[in-house]
Design an enzyme around this catalytic site. Structure first.
Site, short mmCIF file in Angstrom:
data_model
loop_
_atom_site.label_atom_id
_atom_site.label_comp_id
_atom_site.label_asym_id
_atom_site.label_seq_id
_atom_site.Cartn_x
_atom_site.Cartn_y
_atom_site.Cartn_z
CB CYS A 189 7.79 0.37 -4.15
SG CYS A 189 9.73 0.13 -4.84
CG HIS A 207 7.25 -0.47 -8.57
ND1 HIS A 207 7.52 1.49 -7.37
CD2 HIS A 207 6.27 -0.41 -8.83
CE1 HIS A 207 6.83 1.50 -6.95
NE2 HIS A 207 5.61 0.12 -7.49
CG HIS A 255 2.11 0.00 -6.48
ND1 HIS A 255 3.20 1.12 -7.03
CD2 HIS A 255 0.61 0.46 -7.01
CE1 HIS A 255 1.84 1.53 -8.39
NE2 HIS A 255 0.36 0.88 -7.97
#
Length: 153
Positions: free
Chosen positions: A61, A114, A126
């Site tokens: 990510c 994240h 993402h």
């Protein structure tokens, strides 16, 4: 002396307004950002997730956000989610989110971090650990795990 003070005061106030996080971008700028992010998504869509990855053979990510910002906005971001989370200005209200803002999450018991990029209409781009590079709806799951939002652009 007084003139210098007034000049410095004017500069300070101007900078305060320019850096204010609640300033909305123009519709034209919003569309430009969306096109840039969606073009990037088209090139990376389906790329598998790979922890530490930074290529189309596998990307995580933070690597995806680093490449997106470098290629589409000419901005260098740090390599890790943690270091990215210290950049820009924190946005407290979701009504102030703009296309291009970074969404940071803490997920699970260990609070794994994240990051993704907001593209408007309650969606974000993402690198999912299970599905690779995708666009997701900001569902209850994502809302419940949201840690912070930061304006970089």
């Amino acid at each position: 002396m007084f003139r210098k003070f007034i000049k410095l005061l004017f500069i300070f106030i101007s900078l305060l307004f320019v850096s204010c996080s609640s300033v909305k971008i123009s519709e034209k700028e919003r569309k430009v950002r969306v096109v840039k992010i969606l073009d990037f998504h088209d090139a990376w869509n389906g790329t598998q997730y790979k922890y530490g990855g930074t290529t189309q053979n596998g990307v995580d990510c933070s690597g995806l956000m680093q490449i997106l910002y470098r290629e589409q906005f000419c901005i260098e971001l740090p390599r890790t989610t943690w270091n990215m989370s210290k950049k820009g200005v924190e946005i407290k209200k979701n009504s102030e989110w703009e296309v291009g803002d970074l969404l940071f999450y803490k997920i699970g018991r260990k609070k794994v971090r994240h990051v993704g990029v907001y593209i408007g209409e309650n969606r974000f781009l993402h690198a999912s650990t299970s599905k690779g590079v995708i666009i997701s709806e900001i569902s209850n799951y994502w809302r419940d795990n949201l840690w912070q939002v930061r304006k970089i652009l």
